[in-house]
Design a protein around this motif. Structure first.
Motif, short mmCIF file in Angstrom:
data_model
loop_
_atom_site.label_atom_id
_atom_site.label_comp_id
_atom_site.label_asym_id
_atom_site.label_seq_id
_atom_site.Cartn_x
_atom_site.Cartn_y
_atom_site.Cartn_z
N ALA A 41 0.81 -1.22 0.00
CA ALA A 41 0.00 0.00 0.00
C ALA A 41 0.84 1.27 0.00
CB ALA A 41 -0.94 0.00 1.20
N ASP A 42 1.98 1.24 0.68
CA ASP A 42 2.74 2.47 0.90
C ASP A 42 4.03 2.57 0.09
OD1 ASP A 42 0.82 3.34 2.72
OD2 ASP A 42 1.80 2.34 4.40
N SER A 43 4.26 1.65 -0.84
CA SER A 43 5.45 1.72 -1.68
C SER A 43 5.40 2.98 -2.54
CB SER A 43 5.55 0.49 -2.59
OG SER A 43 5.77 -0.68 -1.83
N ARG A 44 6.56 3.56 -2.76
CA ARG A 44 6.64 4.80 -3.53
C ARG A 44 6.68 4.55 -5.03
NH1 ARG A 44 7.38 9.31 -0.63
NH2 ARG A 44 8.01 9.13 1.54
N THR A 45 7.00 3.33 -5.45
CA THR A 45 7.09 3.03 -6.88
C THR A 45 6.24 1.81 -7.22
OG1 THR A 45 9.00 1.53 -6.69
CG2 THR A 45 9.46 3.91 -6.89
N GLN A 46 5.84 1.72 -8.50
CA GLN A 46 5.09 0.56 -8.98
C GLN A 46 5.92 -0.71 -8.83
OE1 GLN A 46 2.02 0.28 -10.07
NE2 GLN A 46 1.40 2.40 -10.19
N GLU A 47 7.24 -0.61 -9.06
CA GLU A 47 8.10 -1.78 -8.97
C GLU A 47 8.09 -2.35 -7.55
OE1 GLU A 47 8.87 0.99 -10.47
OE2 GLU A 47 9.31 0.42 -12.54
N ASP A 48 8.16 -1.48 -6.54
CA ASP A 48 8.15 -1.94 -5.15
C ASP A 48 6.80 -2.55 -4.78
OD1 ASP A 48 10.76 -1.18 -4.76
OD2 ASP A 48 10.27 0.75 -3.82
N ASN A 56 3.59 -10.49 -17.37
CA ASN A 56 4.50 -11.00 -18.40
C ASN A 56 3.93 -10.65 -19.77
OD1 ASN A 56 6.50 -12.89 -16.78
ND2 ASN A 56 4.45 -13.30 -15.99
N TRP A 57 4.46 -9.61 -20.39
CA TRP A 57 3.89 -9.11 -21.64
C TRP A 57 3.81 -10.19 -22.72
CZ3 TRP A 57 6.43 -9.23 -26.32
CH2 TRP A 57 7.81 -9.47 -26.28
N HIS A 58 4.79 -11.10 -22.75
CA HIS A 58 4.80 -12.12 -23.81
C HIS A 58 3.70 -13.16 -23.61
CE1 HIS A 58 7.50 -13.42 -20.59
NE2 HIS A 58 7.28 -14.67 -20.94
N TYR A 59 3.17 -13.30 -22.38
CA TYR A 59 2.02 -14.19 -22.18
C TYR A 59 0.84 -13.67 -23.00
CZ TYR A 59 4.12 -16.56 -18.09
OH TYR A 59 4.91 -17.30 -17.24
N VAL A 60 0.62 -12.37 -22.92
CA VAL A 60 -0.51 -11.74 -23.63
C VAL A 60 -0.31 -11.86 -25.13
CG1 VAL A 60 -1.81 -9.61 -23.94
CG2 VAL A 60 -0.80 -10.13 -21.71
N VAL A 108 -2.02 -2.15 -10.10
CA VAL A 108 -0.56 -2.29 -10.08
C VAL A 108 -0.08 -3.15 -11.24
CG1 VAL A 108 1.39 -3.30 -8.80
CG2 VAL A 108 -0.29 -1.88 -7.62
N VAL A 109 -0.70 -4.33 -11.44
CA VAL A 109 -0.21 -5.22 -12.50
C VAL A 109 -0.53 -4.66 -13.88
CG1 VAL A 109 -0.27 -7.29 -11.06
CG2 VAL A 109 -2.30 -6.68 -12.38
N LEU A 110 -1.68 -3.98 -14.03
CA LEU A 110 -2.01 -3.40 -15.32
C LEU A 110 -1.08 -2.22 -15.62
CD1 LEU A 110 -3.92 -3.64 -17.72
CD2 LEU A 110 -5.45 -2.03 -16.58
N SER A 111 -0.75 -1.43 -14.61
CA SER A 111 0.19 -0.32 -14.81
C SER A 111 1.55 -0.85 -15.24
CB SER A 111 0.33 0.50 -13.52
OG SER A 111 -0.88 1.14 -13.20
N GLN A 112 1.97 -1.96 -14.65
CA GLN A 112 3.26 -2.55 -15.01
C GLN A 112 3.23 -3.05 -16.45
OE1 GLN A 112 5.68 -2.23 -13.01
NE2 GLN A 112 7.30 -3.46 -13.93
N PHE A 113 2.09 -3.62 -16.86
CA PHE A 113 1.94 -4.08 -18.24
C PHE A 113 2.05 -2.91 -19.22
CE2 PHE A 113 -0.86 -4.80 -21.91
CZ PHE A 113 -0.24 -5.92 -22.46
N MET A 149 4.83 -2.08 -22.16
CA MET A 149 4.45 -1.84 -23.54
C MET A 149 4.99 -0.51 -24.05
SD MET A 149 3.09 -4.31 -24.99
CE MET A 149 2.48 -5.94 -24.58
N PHE A 150 5.02 0.49 -23.19
CA PHE A 150 5.62 1.77 -23.59
C PHE A 150 7.11 1.60 -23.84
CE2 PHE A 150 1.95 4.18 -21.56
CZ PHE A 150 1.52 4.72 -22.76
N GLN A 151 7.77 0.77 -23.04
CA GLN A 151 9.19 0.50 -23.25
C GLN A 151 9.43 -0.20 -24.59
OE1 GLN A 151 10.14 -1.79 -19.76
NE2 GLN A 151 10.46 0.02 -18.46
N LEU A 152 8.56 -1.15 -24.92
CA LEU A 152 8.69 -1.84 -26.20
C LEU A 152 8.37 -0.89 -27.36
CD1 LEU A 152 7.04 -5.30 -25.39
CD2 LEU A 152 9.48 -4.74 -25.50
#
Length: 297
Positions: free
Chosen positions: A96-103, A133-137, A205-210, A214-217
């Protein structure tokens, strides 16, 4: 006899921490449970015993303060939780209190290692693994094409961006085990109807990471994919918040149209990702500037 029945009813309502994703919601229910089963329990007594301000926990429970690690350490032994429950509570606070999506994602991954979590939240763990895991999708969508092969080497050759063979094999095992893809009697694959189940904050959280991946790709595609095979465009403009609401509505409508086009496709040949994004580049009145890191690469 009546007292025993009442006590049994109270004990049956004991909150199971492994069904919670919000530590504040758990603590509110847990404190209420302790009050019902122990007439001597109170937040004031907990504060005095733990050496914290009597006003601190009410502010935490209402969301006005975060539960710091130091204060969690002060109260945790007084909460009457077993070691596994205490470990899970720490993870909920980190999530709940992590400062980043990764944490936040790392905290979620630690939570999902608990056997009780897996048993009580099977759909959520499934969705989290899929979107993390983007490649799963991509492999799932590729299964809709006539040329699809249940072969990790073939799939690795189809992907524009490198994924280790072992990860592709893991993806195939996952997608088939959880029926994200399935095989017809003639041996061909198809995409079954699949409900993506996940609660609010975990899904965010997981959708933001996805989307981040995708933006990185997409950035990598600017260099690696010929311009004739991609479309990456954008517009920087000055708007009022009210006008931006119109922009969001237009983007939502466009996404619905894209979904309609995809649903009407009868001869898919490749997998594409289309992102529609709009975000502020300057501060607006009333916003609080977040701590940022200098952009690199």
């Amino acid at each position: 006899m009546e007292a025993a029945v009442q006590l049994g009813a109270r004990l049956a309502l004991v909150p199971d921490i492994f069904t919670y994703h919000d530590y504040r919601a758990f603590l509110r229910d847990w404190f209420e449970y302790l009050k019902k089963t122990d007439g001597g329990f109170s937040l004031r007594g907990l504060a005095k015993q733990s050496g914290i301000s009597s006003a601190y926990m009410p502010m935490v429970l209402s969301g006005r303060r975060r539960l710091s690690e130091d204060n969690l350490n002060k109260i945790i032994l007084s909460l009457r939780l077993d070691p596994a429950q205490r470990s899970y509570l720490r993870i909920l606070c980190q999530f709940a209190d992590s400062r980043t999506q990764e944490d936040s994602l790392k905290a979620l991954e630690r939570a999902q290692r608990f056997q009780s979590y897996k048993q009580l939240n099977p759909k959520e763990a499934e969705t989290s693994s899929y979107l993390s895991n983007w490649h799963y999708v991509v492999i799932r969508e590729l299964a809709a094409t006539p040329e699809f092969k249940d072969d990790a080497h073939w799939l690795q050759e189809q992907l524009r961006f490198h994924v280790p063979l072992s990860e592709i094999e893991k993806a195939l095992t996952f997608l088939k085990a959880y029926k994200f893809i399935d095989r017809r009697e003639d041996g061909s694959f198809y995409l079954p109807e699949k409900q993506i189940d996940c609660v609010g904050e975990v899904f965010r959280v997981v959708l933001s990471q996805f989307h981040k991946k995708m933006f990185q790709l997409g950035a990598k595609a600017i260099e690696d994919v010929p311009s004739t095979e991609r479309l990456i465009t954008g517009l920087t403009m000055s708007l009022s918040p009210k006008s931006f609401e119109k922009v969001k509505a237009l983007l939502d409508h466009t996404m619905s149209e894209l979904e309609r086009i995809a649903s009407e496709e009868t001869q898919p040949e490749a997998v594409y990702h289309v992102s529609l994004a709009g975000f502020p580049l300057t501060q607006t009145e009333g916003t609080v500037k977040e701590d940022t890191h200098e952009l690199s690469n």
